[in-house]
Enzyme design. Structure first.
Site, PDB file in Angstrom:
ATOM      1  N   HIS A  51       0.815  -1.212   0.000  1.00  0.00           N
ATOM      2  CA  HIS A  51       0.000   0.000   0.000  1.00  0.00           C
ATOM      3  C   HIS A  51       0.848   1.261   0.000  1.00  0.00           C
ATOM      4  CE1 HIS A  51      -3.863   2.013   0.587  1.00  0.00           C
ATOM      5  NE2 HIS A  51      -3.262   2.810   1.451  1.00  0.00           N
ATOM      6  N   HIS A  97     -10.068   2.592  -1.162  1.00  0.00           N
ATOM      7  CA  HIS A  97     -10.333   2.199   0.216  1.00  0.00           C
ATOM      8  C   HIS A  97     -11.150   0.905   0.166  1.00  0.00           C
ATOM      9  CE1 HIS A  97     -10.239   4.250   4.384  1.00  0.00           C
ATOM     10  NE2 HIS A  97      -9.020   4.100   3.909  1.00  0.00           N
ATOM     11  N   GLN A 242     -10.821   3.239  10.012  1.00  0.00           N
ATOM     12  CA  GLN A 242     -10.870   4.511  10.725  1.00  0.00           C
ATOM     13  C   GLN A 242     -12.300   5.037  10.812  1.00  0.00           C
ATOM     14  OE1 GLN A 242      -9.444   3.817   7.760  1.00  0.00           O
ATOM     15  NE2 GLN A 242      -7.471   4.831   7.531  1.00  0.00           N
ATOM     16  N   SER A 562      -3.650  -0.908  -5.676  1.00  0.00           N
ATOM     17  CA  SER A 562      -4.310  -1.726  -4.657  1.00  0.00           C
ATOM     18  C   SER A 562      -4.282  -3.172  -5.124  1.00  0.00           C
ATOM     19  CB  SER A 562      -5.757  -1.256  -4.455  1.00  0.00           C
ATOM     20  OG  SER A 562      -6.438  -2.119  -3.567  1.00  0.00           O
TER      21      SER A 562
END
Length: 789
Positions: A51, A97, A242, A562
């Site tokens: 990442h 994400h 998060q 990714s």
């Protein structure tokens, strides 16, 4: 100085948690000259993850074109920046994400939006628009419905609350994404500072200032989590996701832009993946200096946090600055007025080291270059020829399809299927169908600069308001256009051709709106590169992206990789996603008067097709292989995607932009999923008008004429009073721009297509609209689109 000692923790267990190998550990010991402590090993784990350091893809990314006359900032900074002329500069970037959204869809998607916004305003740019590229498994599975609803709600919540319009995007569905959805967020921003704010540390002795939210234990290990495949045990990794606060980020945007304009900030880095570790080490490495960080000064939301937890936390809405000495107090007061935390947490060092202090002792000390420069590369052997399972698809031919005729339609075992029925099936496919249910949840008009509403054109367009010095009453005549594209089905069947097509379609979408394509940011979503097929897919896609970006003069300014997007099934097998290299492209609209949508203009307008002609049945630039028609109607994901003619793309798109600028074109819409018939239906649905077409009577299957896919094709409508000028422009272009007149826009709200005088299909526009707009709500169990948020 951290002294050498025997580790007081289980090295094998720690390596497993950090995603490091024994070879990595040996290299860390060599670089440090001693064994790392637990905090230091965690720092290497996140910084050497895929990442953060692209250890599998970095050699491939080097082939991308990255320079051009408008490129001000290319790869390596928080975002790319292009020169728009007239004193305006655009920052833009795309990020993923994916894994966080798989285990916590709302917060995973919301914090993805927050993270990409920070990449933009960290450069000194005010965010002006958001786009997203989403992939889910089939909506017949309730798990995928829940993922989609959560992701869309998260995107809507963060973007709407922070006050940045979500103006465009794409959503596609395939079983390969069932356990691993893709959530890619793209943001655009206009520079508000005279100088672009960069991230390299400057000035020995300058204070390092922390601003924004507090640091907690949320987001622990997020970078490592994003660099491994998903399993049932991934649910245990929920703490790695998060939690975002868009209202706090709004204050952070305003405070940062004020601070940057003051000149007090000499370097800035947002705390995204790997948190304090990444921001400190990258700032130090890029500046060729060091940073000393005192964790006792870091604003914390939880008591008793260890150095490891401070360094690896990915709590949201945080930034790290290097500030001109003596200016730290006025700067921090500025942030406190916005209700934000602000503290001097360190200083810039002469030596190239990241030194971390806690409780008066050195908790970690690592050469910055050891963390962020010359990071390990995983070497892979590239297959000499395509994998056998890929080549097997390339042998498919249209001769394998059941017989087809004009009036009889398609002769299937269950009976004949008319061409109108086929078109309705395609419009009912969620990948093709209207995404109104999605975009109505986004505030796409906040800031009052959105020129084209979602679904109104092939690309989003946002007006560029004149700079303050030009006078508040000056009219906005220019705009910026943006789009995201990836034909993942094509990439799965031929990654090189599919990636070329992604770039070509993105540029074509911008051209259809009347915008000049400028530059690209890409998000390479791929399965594991550790398999021969996985690495071959990644390498071939990078080759295709590079070739297309070079040919179309759209350099790559940065992006995201990714990998390991795959799911371990209960029986132990891995389910990889379709390789999905999403291309985000930006363009410049020189005159907003000529922005062009996809809806027909008026009855009586002529309908023309630019690009590869319909009658060329033997042309490898056009076909039913790898098409939506083949997959949706025949249930076959096979065939080789058509070859994108990059030279023709450039010629057709250049001609189209000139014609739009001259006011010759009333509407423009590219042909992609579903081919000509779907493009016609979409133009009818958008306008409420009908169309009557007569297709070439030459040899060839009717389904090829209606549903074949291939690049460099655009459907345009031309007003009667402009047709003479249009024909003159075509004559001047000559054979470089193939064009054929197919029919006319009608007022009777029916789509009628014939060939050689025989009808192929005739459908009411209202029937087309109902199928197109209800496909997704019906699968979600909703009566229609949700109310506007």
């Amino acid at each position: 100085m951290v002294s050498a000692s025997t580790p007081s923790f289980s090295v094998p267990e720690a390596l497993r948690k950090e995603g490091l190998s024994q070879g990595d550990y040996d290299e860390i010991v060599r670089r440090l000259g001693r064994a790392p402590n637990r905090a230091e090993l965690g720092m290497f784990g996140v910084m050497w993850s895929e990442h953060c350091c692209y250890r599998n893809s970095r050699p491939l990314l080097g082939q991308f074109p990255t320079t051009g006359p408008r490129i001000l900032v290319g790869p390596g900074e928080n975002a790319g920046v292009v020169d728009l002329g007239e004193g305006q500069r655009l920052a833009f970037k795309i990020e993923s994400h994916n894994h966080p959204s798989a285990v916590e869809p709302f917060q995973g998607a919301a914090t993805g939006v927050g993270g990409i916004l920070r990449d933009i305003f960290t450069m000194g740019a005010r965010p002006i628009a958001l786009l997203n590229a989403l992939r889910f498994g089939p909506l017949e599975d309730e798990r995928n419905v829940g993922l989609m609803e959560g992701v869309v709600a998260g995107i809507a919540h963060y973007g709407n609350c922070v006050g940045v319009p979500t103006v465009g995007g794409e959503v596609a569905f395939d079983p390969s994404y069932g356990g691993n959805p893709l959530v890619n967020a793209m943001a655009l921003g206009l520079m508000e500072t005279d100088d672009i704010v960069c991230s390299g540390a400057v000035g020995v002795g300058n204070p390092v200032v922390y601003v924004g939210s507090t640091t907690g234990r949320d987001g622990m290990g997020g970078a490592s989590f994003a660099s491994a495949e998903l399993t049932e045990a991934s649910l245990d990794d929920r703490p790695a996701v998060q939690v975002g606060d868009p209202f706090l980020e709004k204050g952070l945007i305003e405070a940062c832009l004020e601070a940057f304009q003051s000149g007090d900030v000499v370097a800035a880095q947002d705390m995204g993946a790997a948190g304090l570790t990444c921001s400190c080490s990258e700032m130090a490495a890029k500046g060729g200096l060091g940073i000393e960080l005192d964790l006792d000064r870091v604003p914390a939301r939880e008591a008793g946090m260890s150095a490891y937890e401070f360094l690896l936390s990915e709590s949201q809405e945080r930034m790290l600055f290097v500030v001109a000495a003596g200016r730290e107090e006025p700067l921090m007061e500025r942030f406190r007025r916005w209700g934000l935390q602000a503290a001097v947490v360190g200083r810039v060092l002469q030596e190239n080291v990241v030194r971390v202090l806690q409780h008066g002792a050195v908790a970690a000390e690592v050469p910055a270059s050891a963390l962020a420069d010359d990071t390990p590369i995983n070497h892979h052997e590239l297959l000499a020829e395509p994998p056998a399972e890929i080549q097997a698809h390339w042998t498919w031919s249209e001769a394998e399809l059941p017989p087809a005729s004009n009036a009889g339609g398609l002769e299937l075992a269950a009976g004949a299927l008319g061409w109108g029925d086929v078109l309705l099936r395609l419009l009912d496919d969620p990948t093709i169908a209207s995404k109104r249910w999605v975009y109505r949840q986004y505030d796409h008009q906040v800031q009052a600069n959105t020129v084209v509403l979602p679904g109104g054109a092939d690309a989003a367009v946002v007006r560029l308001r004149p700079q303050q010095g030009e006078g508040a009453m000056a009219a906005a005549t220019r705009g910026v256009a943006a789009t995201v594209d990836c034909p993942n089905r094509w990439v799965a069947l031929d990654p090189e051709r599919g990636a070329m097509a992604a770039v070509a379609e993105a540029a074509r979408n911008l051209s259809c709106a009347g915008a000049e394509p400028l530059a690209v940011t890409d998000n390479l979503n791929f399965p594991s590169p550790d398999t021969a097929t996985g690495y071959w897919q990644l390498a071939m896609a990078c080759r295709g992206l590079s070739a297309a970006c070079s040919a179309l003069a759209t350099p790559v300014t940065g992006g995201n990789v990714s990998l390991y997007n795959e799911t371990r099934l209960p029986d132990g097998r891995m389910q990889p996603i379709h390789p999905t290299p999403v291309v985000g492209m930006v363009g410049l609209v020189h005159d907003l008067v000529h922005v062009t949508g996809l809806a027909w203009g008026q009855a009586g307008d002529a309908i023309w097709l630019l690009g590869v002609p319909l009658q060329e049945s033997g042309d490898e630039r056009l076909g039913l292989g790898a098409s939506s028609y083949l997959e949706v109607v025949h249930g076959r994901l096979t065939g080789r995607p058509p070859l994108t003619d990059l030279a023709l793309e450039g010629q057709v798109q250049g001609f189209l932009r000139q014609a739009i600028a001259a006011g010759l074109v009333r509407s423009a819409h590219d042909l992609s999923d579903g081919g000509l018939a779907v493009a016609l239906a979409e133009a009818c649905i958008a306008s409420g008008l009908g169309a009557a077409l007569e297709l070439p009577a030459g040899a060839g299957r009717p389904d090829r004429l209606l549903f074949a896919e291939g690049g460099a094709r655009v459907l345009v409508s031309v007003a009667p009073e402009q047709e003479a000028a249009w024909r003159a422009a075509l004559a001047e272009a000559g054979e470089a721009v193939p064009a054929e007149r197919l029919g006319v826009v009608t007022a009777d709200s029916r789509l009628v297509v014939a060939r050689g005088g025989e009808p192929l299909l005739a459908l009411a526009v209202e029937q087309l609209r109902h199928t197109y707009e209800q496909a997704i709500p019906a699968r979600l169990g909703k009566a229609g689109p949700p109310p506007d948020r």
